[in-house]
Design a protein around this motif. Structure first.
Motif, PDB file in Angstrom:
ATOM      1  N   ALA A 235       0.836  -1.210   0.000  1.00 50.42           N
ATOM      2  CA  ALA A 235       0.000   0.000   0.000  1.00 50.42           C
ATOM      3  C   ALA A 235       0.862   1.248   0.000  1.00 50.42           C
ATOM      4  O   ALA A 235       2.064   1.210   0.293  1.00 50.42           O
ATOM      5  CB  ALA A 235      -0.916  -0.007   1.220  1.00 50.42           C
ATOM      6  N   ALA A 236       0.221   2.356  -0.333  1.00 52.72           N
ATOM      7  CA  ALA A 236       0.918   3.638  -0.459  1.00 52.72           C
ATOM      8  C   ALA A 236       1.552   4.076   0.863  1.00 52.72           C
ATOM      9  O   ALA A 236       2.523   4.836   0.866  1.00 52.72           O
ATOM     10  CB  ALA A 236      -0.056   4.698  -0.964  1.00 52.72           C
ATOM     11  N   ASP A 237       1.039   3.570   1.996  1.00 50.96           N
ATOM     12  CA  ASP A 237       1.626   3.951   3.289  1.00 50.96           C
ATOM     13  C   ASP A 237       2.887   3.144   3.607  1.00 50.96           C
ATOM     14  O   ASP A 237       3.438   3.237   4.709  1.00 50.96           O
ATOM     15  CB  ASP A 237       0.595   3.789   4.413  1.00 50.96           C
ATOM     16  CG  ASP A 237       0.129   2.336   4.577  1.00 50.96           C
ATOM     17  OD1 ASP A 237       0.719   1.436   3.939  1.00 50.96           O
ATOM     18  OD2 ASP A 237      -0.814   2.099   5.355  1.00 50.96           O
ATOM     19  N   GLY A 238       3.348   2.313   2.658  1.00 53.97           N
ATOM     20  CA  GLY A 238       4.576   1.552   2.845  1.00 53.97           C
ATOM     21  C   GLY A 238       4.355   0.180   3.476  1.00 53.97           C
ATOM     22  O   GLY A 238       5.297  -0.594   3.633  1.00 53.97           O
ATOM     23  N   SER A 239       3.119  -0.145   3.827  1.00 49.27           N
ATOM     24  CA  SER A 239       2.854  -1.430   4.480  1.00 49.27           C
ATOM     25  C   SER A 239       2.862  -2.580   3.477  1.00 49.27           C
ATOM     26  O   SER A 239       2.642  -2.389   2.274  1.00 49.27           O
ATOM     27  CB  SER A 239       1.513  -1.385   5.213  1.00 49.27           C
ATOM     28  OG  SER A 239       0.467  -1.192   4.283  1.00 49.27           O
ATOM     29  N   ARG A 240       3.129  -3.774   3.996  1.00 51.96           N
ATOM     30  CA  ARG A 240       3.163  -4.981   3.175  1.00 51.96           C
ATOM     31  C   ARG A 240       2.516  -6.123   3.953  1.00 51.96           C
ATOM     32  O   ARG A 240       2.805  -6.319   5.129  1.00 51.96           O
ATOM     33  CB  ARG A 240       4.612  -5.342   2.838  1.00 51.96           C
ATOM     34  CG  ARG A 240       4.729  -6.708   2.208  1.00 51.96           C
ATOM     35  CD  ARG A 240       6.154  -7.082   1.890  1.00 51.96           C
ATOM     36  NE  ARG A 240       6.155  -8.394   1.254  1.00 51.96           N
ATOM     37  CZ  ARG A 240       7.057  -8.820   0.384  1.00 51.96           C
ATOM     38  NH1 ARG A 240       8.051  -8.043   0.050  1.00 51.96           N
ATOM     39  NH2 ARG A 240       6.963 -10.024  -0.148  1.00 51.96           N
ATOM     40  N   ILE A 241       1.644  -6.869   3.289  1.00 51.95           N
ATOM     41  CA  ILE A 241       1.036  -8.060   3.898  1.00 51.95           C
ATOM     42  C   ILE A 241       1.289  -9.231   2.952  1.00 51.95           C
ATOM     43  O   ILE A 241       1.049  -9.111   1.740  1.00 51.95           O
ATOM     44  CB  ILE A 241      -0.493  -7.902   4.068  1.00 51.95           C
ATOM     45  CG1 ILE A 241      -0.849  -6.637   4.850  1.00 51.95           C
ATOM     46  CG2 ILE A 241      -1.089  -9.131   4.753  1.00 51.95           C
ATOM     47  CD1 ILE A 241      -2.340  -6.301   4.824  1.00 51.95           C
ATOM     48  N   ASP A 242       1.796 -10.351   3.476  1.00 50.65           N
ATOM     49  CA  ASP A 242       1.960 -11.560   2.667  1.00 50.65           C
ATOM     50  C   ASP A 242       0.947 -12.595   3.120  1.00 50.65           C
ATOM     51  O   ASP A 242       0.669 -12.715   4.312  1.00 50.65           O
ATOM     52  CB  ASP A 242       3.376 -12.134   2.843  1.00 50.65           C
ATOM     53  CG  ASP A 242       4.432 -11.197   2.287  1.00 50.65           C
ATOM     54  OD1 ASP A 242       4.321 -10.835   1.098  1.00 50.65           O
ATOM     55  OD2 ASP A 242       5.344 -10.812   3.045  1.00 50.65           O
ATOM     56  N   CYS A 243       0.403 -13.326   2.165  1.00 48.70           N
ATOM     57  CA  CYS A 243      -0.585 -14.355   2.509  1.00 48.70           C
ATOM     58  C   CYS A 243      -0.197 -15.655   1.808  1.00 48.70           C
ATOM     59  O   CYS A 243      -0.116 -15.704   0.576  1.00 48.70           O
ATOM     60  CB  CYS A 243      -1.968 -13.880   2.076  1.00 48.70           C
ATOM     61  SG  CYS A 243      -3.304 -14.853   2.737  1.00 48.70           S
ATOM     62  N   ALA A 244       0.077 -16.695   2.587  1.00 50.75           N
ATOM     63  CA  ALA A 244       0.496 -17.988   2.028  1.00 50.75           C
ATOM     64  C   ALA A 244      -0.655 -18.634   1.267  1.00 50.75           C
ATOM     65  O   ALA A 244      -1.824 -18.441   1.606  1.00 50.75           O
ATOM     66  CB  ALA A 244       0.957 -18.903   3.154  1.00 50.75           C
ATOM     67  N   GLY A 245      -0.319 -19.417   0.245  1.00 48.11           N
ATOM     68  CA  GLY A 245      -1.341 -20.097  -0.541  1.00 48.11           C
ATOM     69  C   GLY A 245      -1.935 -21.283   0.213  1.00 48.11           C
ATOM     70  O   GLY A 245      -1.301 -21.852   1.100  1.00 48.11           O
ATOM     71  N   PHE A 246      -3.161 -21.643  -0.142  1.00 48.80           N
ATOM     72  CA  PHE A 246      -3.776 -22.862   0.394  1.00 48.80           C
ATOM     73  C   PHE A 246      -3.229 -24.055  -0.375  1.00 48.80           C
ATOM     74  O   PHE A 246      -2.938 -23.955  -1.570  1.00 48.80           O
ATOM     75  CB  PHE A 246      -5.306 -22.792   0.248  1.00 48.80           C
ATOM     76  CG  PHE A 246      -5.941 -21.846   1.218  1.00 48.80           C
ATOM     77  CD1 PHE A 246      -6.402 -22.300   2.449  1.00 48.80           C
ATOM     78  CD2 PHE A 246      -6.074 -20.497   0.918  1.00 48.80           C
ATOM     79  CE1 PHE A 246      -6.984 -21.426   3.358  1.00 48.80           C
ATOM     80  CE2 PHE A 246      -6.649 -19.620   1.820  1.00 48.80           C
ATOM     81  CZ  PHE A 246      -7.111 -20.089   3.036  1.00 48.80           C
ATOM     82  N   LEU A 247      -3.067 -25.188   0.325  1.00 47.61           N
ATOM     83  CA  LEU A 247      -2.519 -26.388  -0.307  1.00 47.61           C
ATOM     84  C   LEU A 247      -3.658 -27.176  -0.953  1.00 47.61           C
ATOM     85  O   LEU A 247      -4.449 -27.809  -0.256  1.00 47.61           O
ATOM     86  CB  LEU A 247      -1.794 -27.240   0.739  1.00 47.61           C
ATOM     87  CG  LEU A 247      -0.536 -26.582   1.322  1.00 47.61           C
ATOM     88  CD1 LEU A 247      -0.028 -27.368   2.524  1.00 47.61           C
ATOM     89  CD2 LEU A 247       0.548 -26.449   0.251  1.00 47.61           C
TER      90      LEU A 247
END
Ligand code: ADP
Length: 315
Positions: A235-247
């Motif tokens: 996001a523009a505020d510099g934040s990062r979220i990672d989300c692992a894939g479902f198996l």
């Protein structure tokens, strides 16, 4: 407020039931299944309970009917779908290669799908819309450029938002199309690329640099699709979220990116926070690849909650 809208091809898909190379000999096919990336996207949005509408063209034939029935059943506004008396509904034949690749035979340009125009009904839908989702893959169709240009202005005039899936090779578009592509990147509140498309949209070789460059151009949110590995949101505020894939066991990859994008967008438009929206989007993309047929894995929240509860994720 106002529905999410898309414009582009509605097709039927007919797929091989066994792996192989090409269509050079007869083989067992299954279908027709309702399809077309814009149709998949908007059907997923509607199934989650978001307002949804599509500008498209089908033929006055059974292939058109199965699509219209599916979209209507799931709550998509099809008032701007033009039914052609002259052209048949578009189609795509798919065969899966042993290496995971796909062979396609398309019938789009000379079908009803290629006749899409900015009709009075299309203008009316765009004038009511709260969000426009644009797909790069559809931009080379001449009628679509006019619809997108009109809808961008109409949605902006109402204070609505725009998302863009830059799923086109930048090398394949030049001149006016290149300018349109860049303008859409600049216009987008939300960009939904996969890895290569992120780099191509930014014109750099590195993911971190690409994200920084696009945010600097005014993109508010970038949601990156990583196939089986899941997704990330910047996001523009510099934040990062990672989300692992479902198996999951992948049966048919067609449609995952569109289910994913529609789910993220619809959850966000409903006011859900980004991390939760990304989680649901991952679930929708993963569930969709477990079903044969591009739209057969589309699910509402109840089914997605069951899928989430019963499916492990990569760590
Ligand atoms: P596209 O179809 O646009 O290339 P992806 O293949 O990256 O997009 O799929 C979109 C999303 O769907 C991924 O980010 C992931 O969340 C989910 N997904 C796709 N394929 C799989 C898979 N084999 N296993 C688990 N999740 C998947």
């Amino acid at each position: 407020v106002g529905p999410t809208i898309v414009a582009g091809e509605i097709l039927v898909e007919i797929m091989a039931t066994e792996q192989g190379l090409g269509f050079l000999e007869p083989l067992v096919l299954m279908g027709p299944y309702p399809s077309g990336a814009p149709a998949i996207f908007i059907d997923q949005a509607a199934r989650l309970g978001g307002g949804a509408g599509i500008v498209a063209c089908v033929g006055r034939d059974d292939f058109g009917t199965i699509n219209l029935q599916r979209l209507r059943r799931d709550g998509v506004d099809v008032s701007a779908v033009w039914v052609s008396d002259r052209y048949p509904t578009g189609s795509a034949f798919v065969r899966y290669r042993p290496d995971g690749g796909r062979d396609f035979v398309y019938n789009i340009a000379e079908s009803a799908a290629g006749q899409i125009r900015l009709t009075a009904e299309a203008r009316q839908l765009a004038d009511r819309a709260g969000h426009l989702h644009v797909m790069g893959s559809t931009l080379s169709v001449s009628g679509l450029k006019e619809i997108v240009a009109y809808a961008v202005k109409a949605v902006r005039a109402r204070g609505g938002s725009i998302s863009f899936d830059p799923n086109v090779r930048k090398e394949l578009i030049d001149g006016a199309d290149g300018a349109l592509f860049s303008a859409l990147v600049d216009d987008a509140d939300l960009l939904l690329p996969s890895g290569d498309e992120l780099l191509a949209a930014a014109g750099v070789e590195d993911e971190t640099q690409a994200v920084a460059a696009l945010i600097a151009r005014g993109v508010g949110e970038i949601v990156l699709k990583r196939g089986a590995a899941g997704s990330s949101r910047f996001a523009a505020d510099g934040s990062r979220i990672d989300c692992a894939g479902f198996l999951v066991e992948e049966v048919d990859p067609t449609g995952a990116g569109d289910c994913f994008g529609a789910t993220y967008l619809t959850c966000r438009r409903m006011g859900m926070e980004p991390g939760k929206a990304l989680f649901y989007a991952n679930a929708a993309g993963a569930r969709n690849v477990t079903r044969r047929g591009p739209m057969e894995g589309i699910a509402g929240f109840d089914v997605l909650d069951g899928f989430i509860a019963g499916t492990a994720r990569a760590t």
